[in-house]
Write an enzyme that holds these catalytic residues in place. Structure first.
Site, PDB file in Angstrom:
ATOM      1  N   LYS A  13       0.836  -1.202   0.000  1.00  0.00           N
ATOM      2  CA  LYS A  13       0.000   0.000   0.000  1.00  0.00           C
ATOM      3  C   LYS A  13       0.876   1.260   0.000  1.00  0.00           C
ATOM      4  O   LYS A  13       0.656   2.178  -0.781  1.00  0.00           O
ATOM      5  CB  LYS A  13      -0.933   0.007   1.228  1.00  0.00           C
ATOM      6  CG  LYS A  13      -1.866  -1.196   1.293  1.00  0.00           C
ATOM      7  CD  LYS A  13      -2.765  -1.166   2.518  1.00  0.00           C
ATOM      8  CE  LYS A  13      -2.056  -1.267   3.850  1.00  0.00           C
ATOM      9  NZ  LYS A  13      -1.387  -2.559   4.107  1.00  0.00           N
ATOM     10  N   ARG A 128      11.682  -5.982   5.492  1.00  0.00           N
ATOM     11  CA  ARG A 128      11.608  -4.527   5.267  1.00  0.00           C
ATOM     12  C   ARG A 128      12.602  -3.777   6.164  1.00  0.00           C
ATOM     13  O   ARG A 128      12.711  -4.044   7.360  1.00  0.00           O
ATOM     14  CB  ARG A 128      10.203  -4.016   5.558  1.00  0.00           C
ATOM     15  CG  ARG A 128      10.190  -2.485   5.612  1.00  0.00           C
ATOM     16  CD  ARG A 128       8.838  -1.869   5.621  1.00  0.00           C
ATOM     17  NE  ARG A 128       7.915  -2.528   6.510  1.00  0.00           N
ATOM     18  CZ  ARG A 128       6.596  -2.413   6.383  1.00  0.00           C
ATOM     19  NH1 ARG A 128       6.079  -1.676   5.424  1.00  0.00           N
ATOM     20  NH2 ARG A 128       5.805  -3.043   7.222  1.00  0.00           N
TER      21      ARG A 128
HETATM   22  P1  AP5 Z   1       0.499   0.411   8.769  1.00  0.00           P
HETATM   23  O1  AP5 Z   1       1.718   1.219   8.802  1.00  0.00           O
HETATM   24  O2  AP5 Z   1      -0.641   0.837   7.939  1.00  0.00           O
HETATM   25  O3  AP5 Z   1       0.941  -1.090   8.447  1.00  0.00           O
HETATM   26  P2  AP5 Z   1       0.286  -2.237   7.524  1.00  0.00           P
HETATM   27  O4  AP5 Z   1      -1.099  -2.064   7.073  1.00  0.00           O
HETATM   28  O5  AP5 Z   1       0.565  -3.457   8.284  1.00  0.00           O
HETATM   29  O6  AP5 Z   1       1.028  -2.052   6.206  1.00  0.00           O
HETATM   30  P3  AP5 Z   1       2.551  -1.966   5.963  1.00  0.00           P
HETATM   31  O7  AP5 Z   1       3.009  -0.544   6.067  1.00  0.00           O
HETATM   32  O8  AP5 Z   1       3.290  -2.955   6.791  1.00  0.00           O
HETATM   33  O9  AP5 Z   1       2.630  -2.508   4.488  1.00  0.00           O
HETATM   34  P4  AP5 Z   1       2.263  -1.874   3.093  1.00  0.00           P
HETATM   35  O10 AP5 Z   1       1.086  -2.573   2.522  1.00  0.00           O
HETATM   36  O11 AP5 Z   1       2.225  -0.372   3.140  1.00  0.00           O
HETATM   37  O12 AP5 Z   1       3.521  -2.366   2.275  1.00  0.00           O
HETATM   38  P5  AP5 Z   1       4.854  -1.593   1.890  1.00  0.00           P
HETATM   39  O13 AP5 Z   1       4.627  -0.768   0.673  1.00  0.00           O
HETATM   40  O14 AP5 Z   1       5.450  -0.924   3.071  1.00  0.00           O
HETATM   41  O15 AP5 Z   1      -0.059   0.232  10.258  1.00  0.00           O
HETATM   42  C1  AP5 Z   1       0.777  -0.114  11.328  1.00  0.00           C
HETATM   43  C2  AP5 Z   1      -0.030  -0.151  12.623  1.00  0.00           C
HETATM   44  O16 AP5 Z   1      -0.574   1.148  12.892  1.00  0.00           O
HETATM   45  C3  AP5 Z   1      -1.254  -1.080  12.609  1.00  0.00           C
HETATM   46  O17 AP5 Z   1      -0.900  -2.401  12.948  1.00  0.00           O
HETATM   47  C4  AP5 Z   1      -2.152  -0.405  13.661  1.00  0.00           C
HETATM   48  O18 AP5 Z   1      -1.738  -0.732  14.971  1.00  0.00           O
HETATM   49  C5  AP5 Z   1      -1.892   1.066  13.423  1.00  0.00           C
HETATM   50  N1  AP5 Z   1      -2.833   1.643  12.440  1.00  0.00           N
HETATM   51  C6  AP5 Z   1      -2.532   2.121  11.202  1.00  0.00           C
HETATM   52  N2  AP5 Z   1      -3.642   2.548  10.578  1.00  0.00           N
HETATM   53  C7  AP5 Z   1      -4.673   2.324  11.429  1.00  0.00           C
HETATM   54  C8  AP5 Z   1      -6.073   2.538  11.348  1.00  0.00           C
HETATM   55  N3  AP5 Z   1      -6.640   3.057  10.249  1.00  0.00           N
HETATM   56  N4  AP5 Z   1      -6.830   2.185  12.415  1.00  0.00           N
HETATM   57  C9  AP5 Z   1      -6.301   1.676  13.537  1.00  0.00           C
HETATM   58  N5  AP5 Z   1      -4.973   1.440  13.677  1.00  0.00           N
HETATM   59  C10 AP5 Z   1      -4.159   1.768  12.633  1.00  0.00           C
HETATM   60  O19 AP5 Z   1       5.775  -2.831   1.446  1.00  0.00           O
HETATM   61  C11 AP5 Z   1       6.208  -3.797   2.386  1.00  0.00           C
HETATM   62  C12 AP5 Z   1       7.577  -4.363   1.969  1.00  0.00           C
HETATM   63  O20 AP5 Z   1       7.465  -5.040   0.713  1.00  0.00           O
HETATM   64  C13 AP5 Z   1       8.672  -3.320   1.747  1.00  0.00           C
HETATM   65  O21 AP5 Z   1       9.904  -3.879   2.141  1.00  0.00           O
HETATM   66  C14 AP5 Z   1       8.631  -3.061   0.249  1.00  0.00           C
HETATM   67  O22 AP5 Z   1       9.883  -2.614  -0.222  1.00  0.00           O
HETATM   68  C15 AP5 Z   1       8.301  -4.454  -0.294  1.00  0.00           C
HETATM   69  N6  AP5 Z   1       7.499  -4.417  -1.518  1.00  0.00           N
HETATM   70  C16 AP5 Z   1       6.416  -3.630  -1.791  1.00  0.00           C
HETATM   71  N7  AP5 Z   1       5.910  -3.912  -3.010  1.00  0.00           N
HETATM   72  C17 AP5 Z   1       6.690  -4.902  -3.529  1.00  0.00           C
HETATM   73  C18 AP5 Z   1       6.684  -5.648  -4.767  1.00  0.00           C
HETATM   74  N8  AP5 Z   1       5.747  -5.410  -5.721  1.00  0.00           N
HETATM   75  N9  AP5 Z   1       7.615  -6.586  -4.930  1.00  0.00           N
HETATM   76  C19 AP5 Z   1       8.560  -6.826  -3.969  1.00  0.00           C
HETATM   77  N10 AP5 Z   1       8.623  -6.178  -2.788  1.00  0.00           N
HETATM   78  C20 AP5 Z   1       7.698  -5.230  -2.565  1.00  0.00           C
END
Ligand code: AP5
Ligand code: ZN
Length: 217
Positions: A13, A128
């Site tokens: 995302k 990550r």
């Molecule tokens: P948040 O920061 O939103 O974490 P998440 O939803 O778990 O999502 P991530 O940031 O871990 O992943 P992402 O989908 O953004 O992937 P990314 O691009 O980074 O939330 C964290 C915490 O905050 C929650 O647990 C909660 O406690 C709280 N919170 C947040 N919002 C909330 C809400 N609305 N309500 C209540 N609580 C809330 O990519 C991940 C990795 O994969 C990176 O290393 C990246 O380089 C790699 N990658 C990405 N795309 C690819 C690809 N196509 N191929 C290979 N590698 C890739």
């Protein structure tokens, strides 16, 4: 109208929101990023949120909705914005739907759900690493930096998010399945919804997400 990026932890995302921001110049609003900056800034909100985030649970709807409402007051959202990580409960979705329904003639949201299998998600999350200085994102398995655990751009040692362990990832996935999967169904039922295969190179996912947005617009 706003673009919602939906999907489990690690589907990309944040990565895709950055790509859209780069291509179309509309801002990314990541509730996870706003919460983490409150944690590192030591605010009252950050103090409440840190333990919850480190357990892989969700911060309360009231706190998060207020945080988003506050962010949406900034003028850079006038020509659209990308919501990354919000809404994540049906309560947040209902709050957003009524918030957006208020101005007459306002457009409904465009929702894109990104799908990635469990094994790949685990590698993405546990691999990550982020540069604390320039915020560049790396992955020690999938997109490693040139020099071991150091930023390619400025040489800073890379940091790991405290919730990116395997144990907390598993809890984040359980939270996603029980509380956030129903949000995906909510937007699927409203229409203006598409699903994208996130298990492709970043550029291919970006092309698919942007094509979906253009079709739904
Ligand atoms: P948040 O920061 O939103 O974490 P998440 O939803 O778990 O999502 P991530 O940031 O871990 O992943 P992402 O989908 O953004 O992937 P990314 O691009 O980074 O939330 C964290 C915490 O905050 C929650 O647990 C909660 O406690 C709280 N919170 C947040 N919002 C909330 C809400 N609305 N309500 C209540 N609580 C809330 O990519 C991940 C990795 O994969 C990176 O290393 C990246 O380089 C790699 N990658 C990405 N795309 C690819 C690809 N196509 N191929 C290979 N590698 C890739
Ligand atoms: Zn850097």
């Amino acid at each position: 109208g706003p673009i919602l990026l939906l999907g489990a932890p690690g589907v990309g995302k944040g990565t895709q929101a950055q790509a859209i921001m780069g291509a179309w110049g509309i801002p990314q609003i990541s509730t996870g990023d706003i919460l983490r900056s409150n944690v590192s800034g030591g605010t009252e909100l950050g103090k409440k949120a840190k333990a919850i985030m480190d357990r892989g649970e969700l911060v309360s709807d009231d706190l998060v909705n207020d945080m988003v409402a506050d962010r949406l007051l900034r003028p850079d959202t006038a020509n659209g914005y990308i919501l990354d990580g919000f809404p994540r409960t049906l309560g947040q979705a209902e709050w957003l739907d009524s918030y957006l329904a208020a101005p007459p003639g306002s457009l409904p949201v465009i929702a894109v759900s990104i799908k990635v299998g469990y094994t790949q998600l685990l590698r993405r999350i546990t691999g990550r690493r982020t540069c604390p200085v320039c915020k560049s994102s790396y992955n020690i398995y999938l997109q490693p930096p040139k020099v071991d655990e150091k930023c390619d751009l400025d040489g800073t040692p890379l940091a790991r998010r405290s919730d990116d362990t395997e144990e907390v990832f598993e809890e984040r996935m359980r939270t996603y399945e029980s509380l956030t999967a129903p949000v995906v169904e909510h937007y699927r039922a409203l229409g203006r919804f598409e699903e994208v295969d996130g298990e492709q190179p970043v550029d291919a996912v970006a092309a698919a997400v942007m094509a979906a947005v253009l079709r739904l617009r």
